[in-house]
Design a protein around this motif. Structure first.
Motif, PDB file in Angstrom:
ATOM      1  N   ILE B 264      66.532  19.492 211.097  1.00  0.00           N
ATOM      2  CA  ILE B 264      65.306  18.150 210.421  1.00  0.00           C
ATOM      3  C   ILE B 264      65.271  17.475 211.211  1.00  0.00           C
ATOM      4  O   ILE B 264      63.533  17.390 211.533  1.00  0.00           O
ATOM      5  CB  ILE B 264      66.491  18.200 209.403  1.00  0.00           C
ATOM      6  CG1 ILE B 264      66.988  18.780 208.080  1.00  0.00           C
ATOM      7  CG2 ILE B 264      65.703  16.199 209.269  1.00  0.00           C
ATOM      8  CD1 ILE B 264      68.131  17.818 207.694  1.00  0.00           C
ATOM      9  N   GLY B 265      65.290  17.597 212.714  1.00  0.00           N
ATOM     10  CA  GLY B 265      64.612  16.863 213.185  1.00  0.00           C
ATOM     11  C   GLY B 265      63.344  17.440 213.947  1.00  0.00           C
ATOM     12  O   GLY B 265      62.054  16.872 213.856  1.00  0.00           O
ATOM     13  N   GLY B 266      63.243  19.108 214.186  1.00  0.00           N
ATOM     14  CA  GLY B 266      62.406  19.513 214.207  1.00  0.00           C
ATOM     15  C   GLY B 266      60.686  19.629 213.603  1.00  0.00           C
ATOM     16  O   GLY B 266      59.738  19.233 213.674  1.00  0.00           O
ATOM     17  N   SER B 267      61.795  19.528 212.306  1.00  0.00           N
ATOM     18  CA  SER B 267      60.537  19.839 210.990  1.00  0.00           C
ATOM     19  C   SER B 267      59.818  17.962 211.266  1.00  0.00           C
ATOM     20  O   SER B 267      58.375  18.255 210.882  1.00  0.00           O
ATOM     21  CB  SER B 267      61.858  19.621 209.809  1.00  0.00           C
ATOM     22  OG  SER B 267      61.975  18.590 209.664  1.00  0.00           O
ATOM     23  N   VAL B 268      60.501  17.016 211.771  1.00  0.00           N
ATOM     24  CA  VAL B 268      59.367  16.620 212.069  1.00  0.00           C
ATOM     25  C   VAL B 268      58.278  16.796 212.531  1.00  0.00           C
ATOM     26  O   VAL B 268      57.171  15.978 212.250  1.00  0.00           O
ATOM     27  CB  VAL B 268      60.260  14.871 212.471  1.00  0.00           C
ATOM     28  CG1 VAL B 268      58.976  13.929 212.641  1.00  0.00           C
ATOM     29  CG2 VAL B 268      61.270  14.655 211.775  1.00  0.00           C
ATOM     30  N   LEU B 269      58.257  16.875 214.296  1.00  0.00           N
ATOM     31  CA  LEU B 269      57.146  17.614 214.650  1.00  0.00           C
ATOM     32  C   LEU B 269      56.130  18.490 214.526  1.00  0.00           C
ATOM     33  O   LEU B 269      54.789  18.618 214.452  1.00  0.00           O
ATOM     34  CB  LEU B 269      57.780  18.072 216.115  1.00  0.00           C
ATOM     35  CG  LEU B 269      58.593  16.690 216.725  1.00  0.00           C
ATOM     36  CD1 LEU B 269      59.470  17.018 218.378  1.00  0.00           C
ATOM     37  CD2 LEU B 269      57.832  15.524 216.945  1.00  0.00           C
TER      38      LEU B 269
END
Lengths: 556, 333
Positions: B264-269
Motif C-alpha cells: 500500500i505504501g508503494g502504491s502511493v508512489l
C-alpha cells in the motif's frame, strides 16, 4: 541541466531494460502476453493519438490540482477561487473579455442604484438548461442565495439577498456598495433550482457551451458540446481534460497521447517532436512584501514591523535595485514578464508603476537613508547591519529560486540578504515582520484592496503592516463608485494620485517582480484561440475559449 | 478445543481493536501538529487574498480550525462507533463513498501486483536456491540486490519511459483510456492500463520474497531428504516441486502477508507516477490538504488490511505446515 536529465533517463532505461529482461520472468510474461496484443494496442493508441481523424476533439493535460474535488458545482467554487476561469458547463451573467473588461453572457443589461446598494440585472430569455427547462431569473436568484449561504471559495459576504422580480429580471440587494460586482458575476455559474441538491457537483446540469458527459475522478473529464446552447455552436465537439503531474504530462506529450500538455519553465527547453511550445502571458505574479512600520510587539505577543524596511528610501532602493529581467532569464528561462504591481495590464492598473533597474540610484537612496557601506561591504547604521531574510513557501521551487536570486541581487546593494523556506502555518505571521515571497494575480481589484487597505481591527493592512489614509480612501471610493469606468480611475489613483500612493514615488510597501508565463506543449496543427491574461494558477484558463479552437488540416 | 480457538480469536480481535484505536489517535495527533494550513492548501493564498475577513472566518469554521483538537477527535470517534466515517471536507462526499471509489480503482492494481510478486518471488527464489552459486543464482541475486536498493517510483518512471514513451506499447497512465465513454471501455483495456503500474509495484516486492525463499531453499537442498531423493534418482523438477515448494512456502507466505503494508505504501508512489487514481493518491492528497476525516478513514482501512494480512498469515501457517498446528495443540494442553 536538461541534457543531463535525458542522459540519466537513458542510462536508467538501459539498465532497467536489461534487468527486466534477465531477472524477471513476470516481465517476460507481460511481454509475451503483449506480443499477441501488440497490434491491437498500437492501432488503439493510434486512434487515441492522431486526432487529425477526429477533427473536433481535443485532449488537454492539466495539473491534478486543477481537478475540482467537490465537483462542478459553482456554489462550491467551480470556476472561482484560487484559479478563476469560465465554468463552461454553466453560464454566467457577465464575462471578462480579452482586456479583462466586462461583457455579457446571460445578462442583457445591468444597472446599479445611486447608493450602490441595489443591482438590477436583466437576463436573456432564450437560455435553457440541458434538461430542457428554461433558465429564469428565479434560478439566478436561487444560485446567488446559495452562494451567499455556502460559498466555499468565493466571497459573497457583500450580498444581502438576490430576488427575482419577474421571469427575466433579478435584483441583488447589497450589504455594502460594491462597484466591482460585475467581476463577481463573471465567475458565478448559474445552477438550476429544480435540479440542485448535494450531489449536483457530480452530475451538473447547466446552460453553458458544454455538457459534462463523464468524470472519472482523479483521471479525466469528458465534455461534449451542448446542442441547445444559445450562443455560437462550439467548434470543438468533444473536450477531454486529463489530470497529470508535470512529468506525466510531458511523457504523455512525448507519447503523443494528448494534444495540449501544461508544462513548467524547467521543461520548456525539451524538444517534443510534433509539438511546439505555447506561451500565455499572465498576471500570475510573484513579489515580496516589505513591512512598512518599525518593529514592535503587539499585545498578543505578535512581532510586527521591520526597522530596516520601515524606511521608505530603503524600500525604494530595493524596488529599483532588483533586475527583473535577470530574474526572468535565470529562474524562468525567459518565460515571464516583469511585474510592477499586483495587477499588471488589468483595467485598474496604474501604468506609472513601472520602474527601471538602476543600481546606482538604489545605492544613493540607501546612502541617503543613512545606511553606509561598512568594512565588510555590508551597509550599517548606528552599529546595526543591513540584513534581510526573504522567506518563501517551502516546496515551491520557483518561489525558492526567485527568493534566492533576489537575495543575491540585494547583496550587490550591500544588504546582507538570505532566503529561507517556511511552512504556511508560520508564513503569514512571519510576513508581518520579514519579507515573504508571495504569488497573486486575480481577475478582480479586490486583491489590490486586501493587500493595501487597512484592517479595521489593527489599523494596518492584512498581509504586511502598512497604512495610508489616502490609499484607503481611494479604494473605499472605488467600491462605492457609480460605474466600473469611474472605479478603474479610483483604483489607479489609489496606486498613485500624483502625490502619494504605493508606487516607487509613493510608499512602495510591496515589491513586484515577475509575471510567470503559463506554458503548454501544443500539438502541431491545433489552433488555440487568443487567450486573455491568465490569472494565478495553471489550470482551466487555457480552455476558457476551447469552443473556438480548431484543427488546421494542412499541417495534419 | 473449539473454546480455545474462540478464546484465541477473541484475544486477537481485542488486540486488533486496541491497535486500531492507537493508530487513529496517533494519526489524528499527527494531523494536529503537522504544519498544514487547510485553508492555504485547499483554498489557496491568492483566493484568500481576494476575500473579506468575514468569508475567511466562515471557511475556518468549515475546516474546523476554530474547534479544539480533542473535541474534534471525540466527535469523530462518536461517528465511528455508529459506523459513520464522516464527510470528506475536500470532496464534500461521505468518506465511505470516496474510499470505495478509490479502492475499486486500486484493488485491481494491488491484487495483481501482490499475486505477481508472490508467484515470481517464490519461483525465482527456488531456482536461485537450487542452483546456488551457479549462473542462474548469480543473475537472480544481482537483480534482486539492484531492485531492492531502487526506489519504486524510480522503477516506475523507467518503466513508463521505456514501455509507454519509447515503445508506446502501453498507455501513459490512468486506469481507463483517454476520452472514451465508460460504457465503451473493455475489461481488456482496464487490464492493459493496470499492467505497467502493477509491474512496477510488484518489482519492489519481488526482491525480498526471492531472497528469503532462496535462503530457505538452500537449507532445504542441504537436508537429508533431498540427498535421499537425489540418491533415488529423482529429477530436479520433481525435487523442487514435491519437496522444495512446501518447505519454502511458509516464509514466503508470512512475508507476503506482512508486506501488505509495504504494498500500500508503494502504491502511493507508483500511482503518482502513473496518474493512477487509487487510494494511495487519495491518502497523499488528504494528508497534504488537511482533509482529516478522509485521511483517518483511509488510515483506518489500511490498518485493517495490515492487521488482517497478519492474521491471515497466522491462520495459513496451520494449513501449510501441520506441525505448527500440532505444536500449538501440544503447548496449549
Amino acid at each position: 541541466m536538461t541534457g543531463k536529465r535525458i542522459q540519466a533517463f537513458f542510462l536508467a532505461g538501459v539498465l532497467a531494460g536489461s534487468l527486466l529482461l534477465t531477472a524477471c520472468t513476470e516481465a517476460e510474461e507481460n511481454n509475451a502476453a503483449n506480443e499477441s496484443g501488440t497490434e491491437k494496442v498500437q492501432t488503439e493508441s493510434a486512434g487515441e493519438s492522431v486526432p487529425e481523424s477526429e477533427q473536433d476533439t481535443v485532449i488537454v493535460a492539466m495539473s491534478p490540482e486543477a481537478e475540482p474535488e467537490s465537483g462542478f458545482d459553482p456554489v462550491y467554487g467551480w470556476g472561482a477561487g484560487e484559479h478563476v476561469h469560465e465554468p463552461l458547463i454553466q453560464s454566467t451573467l457577465t464575462v471578462t473579455d480579452e482586456n479583462l473588461e466586462i461583457g455579457y453572457d446571460l445578462a442583457t443589461e445591468m444597472e446599479c442604484s445611486e447608493d450602490g446598494l441595489t443591482w438590477t440585472v436583466k437576463i436573456r430569455t432564450d437560455a435553457y438548461f440541458s434538461d430542457g427547462e428554461k433558465l429564469t431569473a428565479q434560478d439566478v436568484a436561487f444560485t446567488y442565495n446559495q452562494l451567499r449561504d455556502s460559498s466555499s471559495v468565493n466571497d459573497f459576504t457583500m450580498l444581502e439577498s438576490a430576488e427575482a422580480v419577474d421571469e427575466s429580471t433579478v435584483v441583488f440587494h447589497m450589504n455594502r456598495p460594491y462597484s466591482i460586482w460585475p467581476y463577481t458575476m463573471a465567475v458565478a455559474g448559474i445552477v438550476p433550482e429544480h435540479a440542485y441538491d448535494e450531489t449536483y457537483g457530480q452530475h451538473p446540469i447547466g446552460s453553458g457551451r458544454y455538457l459534462l458527459t463523464q468524470w472519472d475522478q482523479g483521471q479525466q473529464v469528458i465534455l461534449d458540446a451542448n446542442p441547445d446552447y444559445y450562443g455560437e455552436a462550439p467548434e470543438m465537439e468533444r473536450v477531454v481534460i486529463v489530470f497529470m503531474e508535470e512529468d506525466a504530462a510531458l511523457a504523455a506529450a512525448m507519447a503523443g497521447q494528448v494534444d495540449v500538455a501544461y508544462t513548467a519553465a524547467s521543461y520548456a527547453e525539451q524538444e517534443v517532436p510534433g509539438y511546439s511550445l505555447f506561451s500565455c502571458e499572465t498576471v500570475d505574479n510573484r513579489g515580496f512584501n516589505l513591512p512598512a512600520v518599525e518593529r514592535q510587539t503587539l499585545e498578543d505577543g505578535t512581532v510586527i514591523g521591520n526597522d530596516f524596511t520601515a524606511n521608505v528610501n530603503v524600500r525604494r532602493a530595493i524596488n529599483i535595485g532588483i533586475d527583473r529581467q535577470e530574474l526572468i532569464d535565470h529562474v524562468l528561462n525567459g518565460h515571464g514578464t516583469p511585474a510592477y504591481s499586483v495587477c499588471d495590464k488589468m483595467p485598474w492598473y496604474y501604468e506609472g508603476s513601472q520602474v527601471e533597474y538602476n543600481l546606482e540610484e538604489a545605492q544613493a537612496l540607501l546612502d541617503e537613508a543613512g545606511w553606509k557601506i561598512g568594512e565588510d561591504g555590508i551597509r550599517e547604521k548606528n552599529g546595526v547591519k543591513a540584513s534581510l531574510e526573504i522567506a518563501y513557501p517551502a516546496g515551491d521551487s520557483v518561489r525558492q529560486a526567485i527568493a534566492a536570486d533576489c537575495a543575491n541581487q540585494l547583496k550587490e546593494l550591500g544588504i546582507d540578504a538570505t532566503s529561507r523556506g517556511v511552512g504556511w502555518d508560520e508564513a503569514y505571521t512571519l510576513a508581518l515582520s520579514e519579507p515573504l515571497m508571495w504569488g497573486w494575480g486575480a481577475h478582480t481589484p479586490m486583491e489590490l484592496y486586501n493587500i493595501y487597505h487597512t484592517n479595521a481591527d489593527t489599523g494596518l493592512a492584512e498581509y504586511s503592516p502598512y497604512a495610508s489614509e489616502t490609499v484607503d480612501e481611494y479604494m473605499d471610493q472605488a467600491l462605492e463608485a457609480d460605474s466600473l469606468e469611474e472605479s478603474y480611475e479610483l483604483w489607479k489613483k489609489a496606486q498613485w494620485d500624483g502625490e502619494s500612493g504605493i508606487t516607487q514615488e509613493g510608499d512602495i510597501p510591496w515589491i513586484w517582480l515577475v509575471n510567470i508565463d503559463h506554458l503548454y506543449f501544443v500539438r502541431d496543427g491545433l489552433e488555440i484561440a487568443p487567450q486573455k491574461l491568465h490569472p494565478h494558477g495553471h489550470g482551466w484558463s487555457i480552455v476558457n475559449n476551447v469552443d473556438q479552437w480548431s484543427w488546421n488540416n494542412q499541417e495534419g | 478445543m473449539g473454546k480455545k480457538t474462540a478464546f484465541r480469536l477473541g484475544r486477537q480481535l481485542l488486540r486488533a481493536v486496541v491497535i486500531l484505536l492507537l493508530v487513529c489517535f496517533v494519526s489524528f495527533s499527527l494531523t494536529v501538529i503537522s504544519p498544514i494550513d487547510p485553508l492555504q492548501t485547499n483554498i489557496g493564498q491568492a483566493a484568500l487574498g481576494s476575500m473579506s475577513p468575514e468569508q475567511i472566518e466562515k471557511l475556518e469554521q468549515y475546516w474546523g480550525m476554530n474547534t479544539p483538537a480533542p473535541e474534534r477527535f471525540l466527535e469523530w470517534l462518536k461517528g465511528i462507533v455508529k459506523g459513520d466515517l464522516g464527510v470528506s471536507l475536500a470532496y464534500r462526499q461521505p468518506v465511505t463513498d470516496v474510499i470505495f471509489e478509490k479502492l475499486s480503482n486500486s484493488f485491481l492494481l494491488l491484487v495483481f501486483s501482490w499475486l505477481i510478486s508472490a508467484a515470481a518471488g517464490v519461483l525465482l527464489g527456488m531456482i536461485a536456491g537450487a542452483y546456488r552459486r551457479r549462473l542462474p543464482d548469480k543473475i537472480i541475486k544481482t537483480g534482486c540486490m539492484v531492485l531492492s536498493s531502487t526506489p519504486s517510483f524510480w522503477v516506475a518512471l523507467v518503466i513508463l519511459l521505456v514501455f509507454s514513451v519509447w515503445l508506446k506499447w502501453f498507455p501513459i497512465g490512468f486506469s481507463i483510456p483517454i476520452g472514451v465513454i465508460a460504457e465503451d471501455v473493455r475489461m481488456a483495456e482496464r487490464i492493459q492500463h493496470a499492467v505497467l503500474p502493477a509491474a512496477a509495484l510488484s518489482l519492489t516486492g519481488v526482491a525480498s520474497i526471492t531472497m528469503h525463499t532462496r535462503e530457505k531453499m538452500i537449507e532445504v537442498m542441504n537436508s537429508d531428504y533431498i540427498l535421499y531423493a537425489r540418491a533415488k534418482g529423482m529429477g530436479m523438477g520433481k525435487i523442487l516441486f514435491s519437496h522444495g515448494l512446501r518447505n519454502v512456502l511458509l516464509p514466503a507466505v508470512t512475508l507476503q502477508f506482512a508486506s501488505v503494508s509495504e504494498l500500500i505504501g508503494g502504491s502511493v508512489l507508483v500511482e503518482q507516477v502513473f496518474s493512477y487514481p487509487g487510494l494511495g493518491k487519495a491518502a497523499v492528497d488528504a494528508g497534504i490538504g488537511g482533509d482529516v476525516p478522509l485521511l483517518l478513514g483511509i488510515t483506518l482501512l489500511t490498518s485493517v488490511f495490515v492487521i488482517g494480512g497478519n492474521l491471515a498469515a497466522e491462520i495459513l501457517y496451520g494449513l501449510i505446515d501441520p506441525r505448527l498446528r500440532k505444536k500449538e495443540e501440544v503447548s496449549k494442553t
